[in-house]
Design a protein around this motif. Sequence first.
Motif, PDB file in Angstrom:
ATOM      1  N   GLN A  31      38.460 -22.623 -39.169  1.00 54.64           N
ATOM      2  CA  GLN A  31      38.591 -22.848 -40.607  1.00 54.64           C
ATOM      3  C   GLN A  31      40.049 -22.878 -41.044  1.00 54.64           C
ATOM      4  OE1 GLN A  31      36.242 -19.589 -42.065  1.00 54.64           O
ATOM      5  NE2 GLN A  31      34.325 -20.743 -42.023  1.00 54.64           N
TER       6      GLN A  31
ATOM      7  N   GLN B 190      33.662 -12.735 -37.946  1.00 50.91           N
ATOM      8  CA  GLN B 190      34.233 -13.770 -38.820  1.00 50.91           C
ATOM      9  C   GLN B 190      35.631 -14.145 -38.350  1.00 50.91           C
ATOM     10  OE1 GLN B 190      32.891 -15.427 -41.256  1.00 50.91           O
ATOM     11  NE2 GLN B 190      34.609 -16.339 -42.350  1.00 50.91           N
TER      12      GLN B 190
ATOM     13  N   THR C 197      35.243 -15.896 -34.585  1.00 53.65           N
ATOM     14  CA  THR C 197      34.364 -17.049 -34.424  1.00 53.65           C
ATOM     15  C   THR C 197      34.615 -18.148 -35.442  1.00 53.65           C
ATOM     16  OG1 THR C 197      32.657 -15.562 -33.559  1.00 53.65           O
ATOM     17  CG2 THR C 197      31.958 -17.780 -34.208  1.00 53.65           C
ATOM     18  N   HIS C 198      34.747 -17.788 -36.706  1.00 54.73           N
ATOM     19  CA  HIS C 198      34.847 -18.798 -37.762  1.00 54.73           C
ATOM     20  C   HIS C 198      36.281 -19.058 -38.219  1.00 54.73           C
ATOM     21  CE1 HIS C 198      30.477 -18.849 -38.187  1.00 54.73           C
ATOM     22  NE2 HIS C 198      30.517 -17.532 -38.099  1.00 54.73           N
ATOM     23  N   TYR C 199      37.060 -17.997 -38.362  1.00 52.00           N
ATOM     24  CA  TYR C 199      38.394 -18.122 -38.947  1.00 52.00           C
ATOM     25  C   TYR C 199      39.328 -19.056 -38.176  1.00 52.00           C
ATOM     26  CZ  TYR C 199      42.960 -16.755 -40.801  1.00 52.00           C
ATOM     27  OH  TYR C 199      44.220 -16.771 -41.351  1.00 52.00           O
TER      28      TYR C 199
END
Length: 320
Positions: free
Chosen positions: A180, A172, A175-177
Amino acid sequence: MHISIFTDPKIIESIILDRTEPWVNQTQEAIFHNKPLAYLSVIGNQYLQALSPQFLFFNGDPFFRHSISRFGELLWVTAPFLFLGLASVIATLKRKENQLILAWLLFAPLPSALTQSGGQHATRLFLLLPPLIILISLGLTQLNRLKANLQQFALSIFLLTALLNFTLYWHQYLTHYPSQSFALWHGGYQEAMTQLKPELANANKVYLNSTYQPSILPFVFYTKYPPKEFQKNFASDAPNEDLLPWFTGFALDDKYYFGQIKTETDLAKVLEPNDLYLAVQGKEIPGDWDWFSDPPKDLIGLYQIKDPLNQPLFTLVKLK
């Protein structure tokens, strides 16, 4: 003072609304809806939020700069050991060190509970971290009470689960944080200001959008604006609608302006030769219009910075 619950206008507004509902007795409502009870309710709710499983193990701080989301402030695999450690401390509360740990745990959330949105504010709850770590560590030591075979099995299960929990967290985070939270960490400003710096010497006036994120700090940092000059020239960052006929914001000396144009059509009309404007997609630049490859009439794009989705974010423009 500005973050204290005692200066939060929303609390006063809620009291007024409750007291002035058309179906209530206002005299009676004054007993149930008043400042002391309202403040006590907010403090109690925020105090319990700070110690809740939702904050500690599942969701964490809702603000992206304090948390990666979808994970608590602690790995959920540590939850059983936190409660084991707490039970151990309570069972041996006659020991002074355990009294200190428990008092620390209970008093640590209070300062944050007195602030607006302080119940899940990770940075304001930093004092809560040491007792939590100590309790989790004490909980892990309880494994020593198990028989050797069970102890090895329990430790293996814990390590495997901790590895899984950490791997999910790391995925998370990596890859995503980054995408975002890009805007909240002022993403793109370093590249934008680094490319802007060589243009400043020949520029007459420089205008920078300051509504996407505050742009003055990235500007002075990455362009190495002299601190002495900043102290002399900076007066206020409060937006002034009358700063310029077409521009709302504030100025730094007579060259740098931070804010936003009122409409994108004003830009080409008022820019003079050698003026620069750092425009932001979705602020001055409507929709997905690419001002670098297809600028408005009379303007030219000097460079463009894109976001993690490879979409335009900043575009520096000037008159043709």
